[in-house]
Write a protein that holds these residues in place. Structure first.
Motif, PDB file in Angstrom:
ATOM      1  N   ILE A   3       0.847  -1.191   0.000  1.00  0.00           N
ATOM      2  CA  ILE A   3       0.000   0.000   0.000  1.00  0.00           C
ATOM      3  C   ILE A   3       0.889   1.249   0.000  1.00  0.00           C
ATOM      4  O   ILE A   3       0.588   2.247  -0.652  1.00  0.00           O
ATOM      5  CB  ILE A   3      -0.976  -0.034   1.190  1.00  0.00           C
ATOM      6  CG1 ILE A   3      -1.925  -1.219   0.994  1.00  0.00           C
ATOM      7  CG2 ILE A   3      -1.767   1.267   1.308  1.00  0.00           C
ATOM      8  CD1 ILE A   3      -2.794  -1.568   2.171  1.00  0.00           C
ATOM      9  N   VAL A  55       0.767   4.731  -2.250  1.00  0.00           N
ATOM     10  CA  VAL A  55       0.782   6.057  -1.630  1.00  0.00           C
ATOM     11  C   VAL A  55       1.937   6.876  -2.216  1.00  0.00           C
ATOM     12  O   VAL A  55       1.801   8.071  -2.468  1.00  0.00           O
ATOM     13  CB  VAL A  55       0.899   5.940  -0.094  1.00  0.00           C
ATOM     14  CG1 VAL A  55       1.026   7.316   0.540  1.00  0.00           C
ATOM     15  CG2 VAL A  55      -0.306   5.215   0.477  1.00  0.00           C
ATOM     16  N   ILE A  93      -6.884   6.236   2.094  1.00  0.00           N
ATOM     17  CA  ILE A  93      -6.909   4.773   1.945  1.00  0.00           C
ATOM     18  C   ILE A  93      -8.139   4.252   2.675  1.00  0.00           C
ATOM     19  O   ILE A  93      -8.307   4.533   3.872  1.00  0.00           O
ATOM     20  CB  ILE A  93      -5.636   4.142   2.535  1.00  0.00           C
ATOM     21  CG1 ILE A  93      -4.409   4.698   1.797  1.00  0.00           C
ATOM     22  CG2 ILE A  93      -5.635   2.630   2.398  1.00  0.00           C
ATOM     23  CD1 ILE A  93      -3.377   5.237   2.695  1.00  0.00           C
ATOM     24  N   ILE A 116      -9.531  -2.645  -1.109  1.00  0.00           N
ATOM     25  CA  ILE A 116      -8.756  -1.483  -0.656  1.00  0.00           C
ATOM     26  C   ILE A 116      -8.903  -0.403  -1.727  1.00  0.00           C
ATOM     27  O   ILE A 116      -8.743  -0.684  -2.925  1.00  0.00           O
ATOM     28  CB  ILE A 116      -7.260  -1.829  -0.490  1.00  0.00           C
ATOM     29  CG1 ILE A 116      -7.082  -2.877   0.609  1.00  0.00           C
ATOM     30  CG2 ILE A 116      -6.441  -0.579  -0.176  1.00  0.00           C
ATOM     31  CD1 ILE A 116      -5.664  -3.404   0.722  1.00  0.00           C
ATOM     32  N   VAL A 135      -7.405   3.306  -2.814  1.00  0.00           N
ATOM     33  CA  VAL A 135      -6.400   4.350  -2.586  1.00  0.00           C
ATOM     34  C   VAL A 135      -6.725   5.485  -3.546  1.00  0.00           C
ATOM     35  O   VAL A 135      -6.715   5.295  -4.765  1.00  0.00           O
ATOM     36  CB  VAL A 135      -4.972   3.823  -2.850  1.00  0.00           C
ATOM     37  CG1 VAL A 135      -3.946   4.933  -2.618  1.00  0.00           C
ATOM     38  CG2 VAL A 135      -4.665   2.624  -1.985  1.00  0.00           C
ATOM     39  N   LEU A 180      -5.919   7.269   6.579  1.00  0.00           N
ATOM     40  CA  LEU A 180      -6.282   5.856   6.529  1.00  0.00           C
ATOM     41  C   LEU A 180      -7.577   5.736   7.319  1.00  0.00           C
ATOM     42  O   LEU A 180      -7.617   6.090   8.510  1.00  0.00           O
ATOM     43  CB  LEU A 180      -5.170   5.011   7.155  1.00  0.00           C
ATOM     44  CG  LEU A 180      -5.444   3.532   7.352  1.00  0.00           C
ATOM     45  CD1 LEU A 180      -5.569   2.817   6.008  1.00  0.00           C
ATOM     46  CD2 LEU A 180      -4.338   2.886   8.159  1.00  0.00           C
TER      47      LEU A 180
END
Lengths: 690, 233
Positions: A29, A33, A46, A58, A60, A203
């Motif tokens: 992850i 990012v 996220i 997930i 992002v 997050l």
């Protein structure tokens, strides 16, 4: 005729390059990012959906520059093209952080499907959509067979940025991994530096909030020391500052590099900061601490260690939990007073990804390639920490001297106080109190005086030891060595060159010189061996081996006094954790006492017996001699410092023995007339095993 | 004048000691062998400079251990002797520590086959030492020097300087009950490093570390043991 060929790749390569890189969830992850950071985003969000079980998702998303169809096909979908080492900055002046290649592939392959939505900043009226279904590749023969259509749609909402959704996660992410993810995301862009914000990570998970709140606390001001150091073009400098930034000490390259001062650090330019917390200490500099010890400990538990940032982006695994790349904990184990551990310090190393000796990250994102530049970076950091440790040692010594003076003046103040209290009493009581206090003072003065004498005696003995060692070093290295070699040469030449009838005449004096040199050499070796630095290390020590070595060392002394030493060892190799020096001080003093007793009494039959017996978790060592026994002193008096049966004795031997055994958790008893007729000492020491 | 040992000619022995009187003493057994004895008098500042003194085909050396007390050398004898060995120059370390070797010598023992105490420095001892070196240059080892790949169990380690670790270990193939210590460098990075890092990691986790290495299992004394080529598997 010619035909053209080209490499094509089996879809299996995607699994090899993706899954088998074995990235952890936080690393994967983190790669996405980093892509957001490179796209000049100000925020990267996220979202984790149903990740407690396989099959979750997930998302992002960022507000960065986004991509058009060309950027997707020419960059995003091209694997292995890395711009990591590019010195071209982004529009906002950031150094590219993402790998644009394998690390991202591993991230994308976390799920069964990837949905990419991106709106380019240059044309926010267009939305580009791309879906990758990894199972399509399983059915294809080569990677290129799977076409990935990019759908271009109208976008009326405006805005720009990229949203990557990983659908159908192959594994689950548990609570501990989530905490690790939160920690690694928070540490991704140098959180030590207040000014370098402008990129925010969100997050959406409760663990993140908790850890973010903790990170925001920043207890740097509560640090006892802040070590600030840099390497610029190979030259190091450092300072130690307090919480207000006041300089406590300064060091130049020579002071840091020491014995290699004439060599530059072949590392990239480095900034190394370290905040050290004396959590268990009563150091006066720490008394102004605002936060509680527990709070700081908890903070350090999450963020402690030395983190490395290249161009402002963190490089894993340095500073991760369990990653002690500067071996702080090993160094602390050796010097707990002067050295910080990962639990009592936090640090950062800042390096640039370009310029001379620039460090290169490994393809699998497991840190830097460990080349000369990296090794030099480590040397620099360790040299700075060693300088900090030396400085702290110096401070501790100064404090001890100061405290000694303060104690003396405190004593006079208290004496005056007592006198003024006595003066308040009526006359009769005053007299009684004065007498009682005078008696107390006399006893205390005597005790202080005795202690002072004892300390002085220890100092004198230490000086004698150091002088003896210097003498031994000198004589062994030069004069004795030369005598020995020449005696050997003479022996050989006599054998070859001298006629038989004259041989004896020459051999006799040569052998006498040889024997004398040998005795002198053994005495020197014994002296040096007793004070060897290695013997003071705490380690697994086998008692029988210590006794054997000691008796070997003392052979010239025992032979010189025509003494037979008998050994009766019990079975096994009993051992304990201590230093060889500690055990030697016990046994050497007892054996020396026996040898001195023989000499004093002129004993004819001189024997020393050393008998060991193991009893469960203890060893009993009985040292008996055939000397006169304890006759001139009371058995209870022999332990007192300064009491000696020999006029030339220091009276400290048995005090040292008793003190040492107390430190080892053991004990000692004595019989004035033991098994061999003379004194017998029974030593008991706890052991760890046999 | 020269001697031929195992088909190799030696005509010069260089004498290395910071004490002139000791260098003169080294000369005696060399003279008795009718070899050319040359004292190294000038400062030894670098290994490159040092090796230029030697004819790699015909020279040998006698060297002391402690050489840094004065400004005679930037290196101790263990470094010089092992360096010469690697260049196939027979070299012997002559030191009073022969019966109780310091760690510095012990961790270079792979390349220091012979350590002679001063009282034993004779013509015969020199011939034996030079022969041992020459044989080892051809991979012919005596029983006590032959390397074997073996398991090593490490039970403790501690740093003994910026770049060194002192390991407490057992070599079951040599003696399963006698522990010994061995110093290894942590810098510069070598092929052994992976194993050293593995050891540190295991010990930090509270485990006992097991690795493999080449060891002269035939050594009779602890201090004659050498260990090299550390490997995790």
């Amino acid at each position: 005729m010619t035909t053209k060929g080209a490499f094509r790749f089996s879809p299996k390569i995607l699994a090899r390059l993706g899954e088998e890189l074995n990235q952890t969830a936080d690393q994967s992850i983190g790669e996405l990012v980093k892509n957001a950071y490179d796209a000049d985003a100000t925020v990267c969000r996220i979202e984790l959906l149903n990740i407690g079980q396989p099959g979750g998702s997930i998302i992002v998303s960022d507000d960065g520059d986004g991509m058009d169809a060309e950027a997707i096909t020419e960059k995003w979908l091209v694997l292995g093209r890395s711009e990591k080492n590019s010195e071209t900055l982004t529009r906002k002046g950031r150094y590219p952080a993402g790998s644009k290649g394998l690390g991202r592939l591993a991230a994308l392959r976390m799920g069964e499907k990837v949905q990419l939505e991106t709106i380019p900043r240059r044309n926010s009226r267009r939305l580009h959509e791309l879906t990758i279904t990894w199972s399509d590749f399983d059915r294809a023969k080569v990677v290129e067979q799977v076409e990935l259509p990019i759908e271009i749609k109208k976008n009326a909402k405006g805005g720009h940025g990229t949203r990557t959704k990983l659908i159908g996660l192959r594994g689950k992410i548990n609570g501990e991994e989530l905490r690790r993810l939160a920690r690694s995301l928070l540490l991704l862009t140098d959180p030590f530096n207040e000014s370098q914000q402008g990129f925010r990570i969100e997050l959406l998970a409760p663990e993140f909030r908790e850890i973010e709140a903790l990170l925001k606390k920043k207890y740097f001001d509560d640090a006892s020391y802040h070590l600030k150091s840099v390497v610029t073009k190979g030259v190091a400098s450092a300072s130690i500052v307090d919480w207000q930034g006041n300089v406590l000490a300064l060091a130049d390259h020579q002071k840091i590099r020491r014995r290699r001062a004439d060599e530059l650090y072949e590392s990239p330019d480095v900034v190394f900061d370290m905040w050290v917390f004396l959590l268990g200490s009563t150091d006066e500099m720490f008394s102004a601490r605002k936060a509680g010890k527990g709070e700081i400990q908890n903070w350090l538990k999450q963020f402690g260690g030395v983190h490395v940032y290249q161009d402002g982006i963190r490089v894993s695994p340095y500073g991760n939990a369990g990653n002690d790349w500067l071996e702080l904990n090993l160094a602390r184990a050796r010097s707990p007073e002067e050295r910080p551990s990962t639990n009592t310090s936090i640090g950062r190393v800042l390096v640039s990804g370009s310029g001379e000796n620039a460090l290169i990250q490994k393809t699998d994102r497991s840190g830097f390639i460990e080349n000369e530049g990296f090794s030099e970076l480590k040397s620099f950091a360790n040299d700075c920490l060693a300088w900090l440790a030396r400085w702290r040692l110096e401070q501790a010594e100064n404090r001890r001297t100061r405290e000694k003076k303060e104690t003396t003046s405190a004593l006079s103040i208290h004496q005056e106080k007592i006198k003024s209290v006595i003066a308040m009493l009526d006359e009769g009581a005053q007299k009684k109190f004065e007498n009682a206090f005078a008696g107390y003072e006399r006893t205390r003065d005597k005790e202080t005086d005795d202690l002072r004498k004892e300390v002085q005696l220890y100092r004198t003995l230490s000086t004698a030891g150091i002088t003896a060692a210097t003498f031994a070093h000198e004589s062994q290295g030069n004069s004795l060595k030369s005598i020995n070699i020449n005696v050997t040469t003479l022996r050989s030449r006599i054998k070859k060159l001298v006629p038989l009838q004259s041989k004896e005449k020459l051999s006799e004096p040569v052998e006498a010189i040889g024997d004398a040199a040998k005795s002198l050499a053994t005495l020197g070796v014994a002296t040096l061996s007793i004070i060897s630095n290695n013997k003071r290390r705490v380690e697994r020590v086998e008692i029988h081996a210590v006794l054997d070595n000691l008796l070997k060392l003392l052979t010239p002394f025992s032979d010189g006094r025509t003494t037979t030493v008998l050994r009766e060892y019990g079975q096994g190799s009993p051992f304990l954790r201590t230093s060889v020096a500690a055990l030697e001080s016990v046994f050497a003093n007892l054996i020396n006492n026996s040898l001195a007793a023989f000499e004093r009494a002129g004993t004819e039959d001189r024997r020393i017996r050393i008998k060991t017996t193991v009893r469960e978790t203890k060893i009993l060592v009985a040292i008996a001699d055939s000397g006169p026994g304890i006759i001139d002193l009371g058995v209870d008096d022999i332990w007192l410092p300064g009491i000696s049966a020999s006029p030339d004795g220091t009276g400290l031997g048995l005090t040292i023995v008793k003190d040492t055994l107390r430190d080892l958790g053991g004990s000692i008893a004595v019989e004035a007339a033991g098994a061999l007729g003379g004194a017998e000492f029974m030593v008991e020491i706890p052991i760890l095993g046999t | 004048m020269s001697i031929t040992l195992l088909n190799r000619v030696i005509d010069t022995v260089r004498l290395i000691d910071d004490e002139p009187i000791v260098r003169t003493s080294y000369r005696q057994p060399v003279d008795d062998l009718n070899l050319n004895a040359i004292e190294v008098v000038n400062r030894i500042g670098s290994l490159a400079e040092f090796e230029r003194l030697f004819n790699f085909d015909r020279d040998a050396a006698i060297c002391d251990f402690n050489l840094k007390r004065r400004s005679y050398s930037a290196f101790d004898g263990d470094v010089l002797v092992s360096h010469l060995y690697k260049k196939n120059v027979p070299a012997v370390l002559c030191t009073r520590y022969a019966d109780d070797l310091p760690e510095a010598i012990r961790h270079r023992r792979r390349h220091i086959p012979i350590v002679i105490p001063p009282e034993e420095l004779s013509e015969e001892a020199l011939i034996h030492a030079f022969k041992t070196c020459i044989a080892e240059f051809r991979n012919q080892y005596s029983r006590d020097r032959k390397p074997w790949r073996t398991l090593i169990r490490i039970e403790g380690c501690e740093p003994t300087g910026a770049d060194q670790l002192r390991l407490s270990l057992f070599i079951p193939g040599w003696n399963s009950s006698e522990g010994l210590t061995f110093t290894v460098p942590t810098s510069p990075r070598t092929a052994d490093q992976k194993a050293i890092e593995h050891i540190q990691k295991e010990l930090q986790n509270g485990e006992v570390a097991r690795v493999y290495a080449q060891v002269n299992l035939g050594a009779e004394r602890k201090q004659d043991i050498y260990i090299y080529d550390w490997a995790v598997k």
